[in-house]
Design a protein around this motif. Structure first.
Motif, PDB file in Angstrom:
ATOM      1  N   ARG A   1       0.816  -1.220   0.000  1.00 21.35           N
ATOM      2  CA  ARG A   1       0.000   0.000   0.000  1.00 21.35           C
ATOM      3  C   ARG A   1       0.845   1.264   0.000  1.00 21.35           C
TER       4      ARG A   1
ATOM      5  N   TRP B   1      -6.442   1.949  -8.671  1.00 19.67           N
ATOM      6  CA  TRP B   1      -5.419   2.359  -7.692  1.00 19.67           C
ATOM      7  C   TRP B   1      -4.358   3.226  -8.377  1.00 19.67           C
TER       8      TRP B   1
ATOM      9  N   HIS C   1      -8.628   2.168  -3.360  1.00 14.18           N
ATOM     10  CA  HIS C   1      -8.535   0.703  -3.372  1.00 14.18           C
ATOM     11  C   HIS C   1      -9.948   0.135  -3.411  1.00 14.18           C
TER      12      HIS C   1
ATOM     13  N   PRO D   1     -10.257  -4.941  -1.149  1.00 19.26           N
ATOM     14  CA  PRO D   1     -10.727  -3.619  -1.593  1.00 19.26           C
ATOM     15  C   PRO D   1     -12.172  -3.370  -1.168  1.00 19.26           C
TER      16      PRO D   1
END
Ligand SMILES: Nc1ncnc2c1ncn2[C@@H]1O[C@H](COP(=O)(O)OP(=O)(O)O)[C@@H](O)[C@H]1O
Ligand SMILES: O=P(O)(O)OC[C@H](O)CO
Length: 498
Positions: A90, A170, A176, A212
């Motif tokens: 991330r 993304w 996300h 997500p």
């Protein structure tokens, strides 16, 4: 004044970007192939960076070539190869490994274990899916269990899982998310509640922190970062490519069906606003939903893993044609297959057989067999696989299909389409716009931002290019299908581990 919708069609072998005008016609198109990675027999991977770079490049190219800028684009719609599984960091955005592609069979053993543990019925009820290596859930589990350090990072909330739609969104805007149609292909999603399912997550040992957020297929989810197209553009449509193609073919009413002939072949039939269970080894899947409208529309699906890709194999593996288009001429140079039957189970068999251990088989070879017979048998196999699926679908839906709408690269092949109509005994109808996958994504996005006002407006844009009427006697079609099924039996359970 917004003139266009920009559709991104991220397929298995290439990324395409298409600008559609208000009349639903293609204004500009750009396409880039990207490498397929085959690290071991049965494994198929993509470099996530290749996916993104090729998709961005073609999107920028269509804008450049058409002289359009971001202000001319009302919205972006995304359609994507489904099930292909990515896991990335991330904070750095770096994938932990190559994407595991939908065709990859490495998790067949995990699937066997799930079946042996008695999970098949519950998984089918909740997700509409059969247990198969095709879907994302076992691929994600494989990454968590096999890439060093990844499970611990996932438990700490550092990693994001997504299918290709999620990866592109993304990269485009930093959110996300995945849409309901893509979520319904993970084997982790309850298609009735339209939510991730805790029990399935536990069953596959997936930490919820990687998932997500699930968003509607039609609705604004964010705006692209201005660095990509000069100014931000709303991202307002997301769907798995097969669902998008169904929308693009205007199969909006229960009982309408389309078949897409791309890498694989995917037949989807609209079944209304409730999930319809299959009793004939098809999948039940979410078609799409719209922001602000509760629930979703559902489909029955027959997924065939190898169709146009078998033609690519004739080109790249056997070298008997130089381009996919050439197969038509080569196959037409002989009146029949000379008794040769080819079963293109290169990646196992999907619907309605679901045999991960089936492998490609050519039977009936004699000293008189030529490359033309093999080419013709390859096209015939595409049609027979579709016939197997249609038979199952008509039983499940308890209706006879009045026509089959077709699209995808191999639907340009007239010999194949005529033979398809012949073995199905159902008219095959090809629309003028065959880029229906991208068109469906464009429609989903355009409806969300008011570029198009209604489905009726969209459905009115659909126009026939050519209709192929069945011309083979029903008895002959039945006899050919019976021979095909004998060949399928020969291909089955070939690669079962010793
Ligand atoms: N004329 C043709 N006859 C048969 N197959 C074809 C023909 N043209 C393209 N194909 C096949 O169609 C596929 C490409 O279609 P496409 O819809 O772009 O697929 P995808 O979206 O899966 O990448 C390739 O596998 C190619 O071999
Ligand atoms: O890349 P395509 O168009 O062959 O589609 C792949 C499917 O989405 C796999 O489920």
């Amino acid at each position: 004044m917004n003139k266009y919708i920009l559709a991104l069609d991220q397929g298995t072998t290439s990324s395409r970007a298409i600008l559609f005008g208000h009349d639903g016609r293609v204004r500009a198109i750009a396409q880039q192939e990207f490498p397929q990675i085959f690290p071991q027999p049965g494994w198929v991977e993509h470099d996530a960076g290749d996916i993104w770079r090729s998709q961005l490049a073609v999107a920028q190219e269509v804008l450049r070539e058409s002289g359009a800028d971001a202000a001319d684009i009302a919205a972006i719609g995304i359609a994507n190869q489904r099930e292909t599984t990515l896991l990335w960091d991330r904070s750095t955005g770096k994938p932990v490994a190559n994407a595991i592609v939908w065709q990859d069979r490495r998790t067949a053993g995990i699937c066997d274990a799930l079946r042996e543990a008695g999970h098949a019925e519950r998984i089918r009820q909740k997700t509409g899916l059969v247990i198969d290596a095709y879907f994302s859930g076992t691929k994600l589990k494989w990454l968590l269990d096999n890439v060093p350090g990844v499970r611990a990072r996932a438990e700490r909330g550092e990693l994001a899982f997504g299918t290709v739609d999620a990866w592109l969104v993304w990269k485009l805007c930093g959110r996300h998310v995945t849409d309901v149609s893509n979520a319904s292909r993970t084997m982790l999603f309850d298609i009735h509640a339209l939510a991730w399912d805790e029990e399935l997550l536990q069953c596959l040992d997936i930490p919820p922190s990687v998932l997500p957020a699930v968003v509607p297929s039609s609705g604004e989810v964010g705006r692209s970062d201005p660095q990509w197209f000069g100014a931000s553009i709303p991202i307002a449509g997301i769907a798995g490519d097969q669902q998008a193609a169904t929308f693009g073919q205007a199969c909006h009413q229960p009982g309408m069906a389309k078949n897409t002939y791309g890498t694989g072949c995917f037949m989807l039939m609209h079944t209304g606003d409730r999930a319809k269970a299959s009793h004939n080894n098809l999948l039940t899947t979410v078609g799409w939903n719209r922001s602000g409208v509760p629930g979703a529309e559902y489909m029955l699906e027959g997924s065939v893993f190898m169709a146009g890709a078998a033609v690519q194999w004739l080109r790249d593996g056997l070298g008997i044609i130089r381009s996919a288009e050439e197969v038509e001429e080569l196959a037409a140079s002989v009146p029949d297959t000379g008794g040769v039957v080819m079963v293109p189970a290169f990646a196992g068999l999907g619907a309605p057989y679901w045999d991960a251990y089936a492998r490609g088989t050519i039977v009936g070879l004699t000293r008189g067999s030529t490359k033309a017979h093999i080419a013709r048998a390859t096209l015939a196999a595409i049609a027979y696989q579709t016939a197997d699926v249609l038979e199952a679908m008509q039983k499940d839906a308890e209706i006879g299909l009045t026509e089959l709408r077709v699209d995808g690269g191999a639907a340009r092949n007239n010999l194949l389409m005529q033979f398809q109509a012949d073995v199905l005994g159902v008219p095959v109808v090809r629309p003028k716009v065959t880029e229906t996958t991208a068109l469906g994504a464009a429609y989903l996005a355009g409806l969300a931002v008011g570029f198009w006002s209604s489905r009726e407006e969209i459905a009115a844009q659909w126009q026939v290019d050519r209709r192929f009427e069945p011309a083979m006697a029903a008895a002959e079609a039945r006899q050919r299908l019976a021979t095909w099924r004998r060949a399928v039996d020969r291909s089955r359970e070939w690669a079962v581990p010793e």
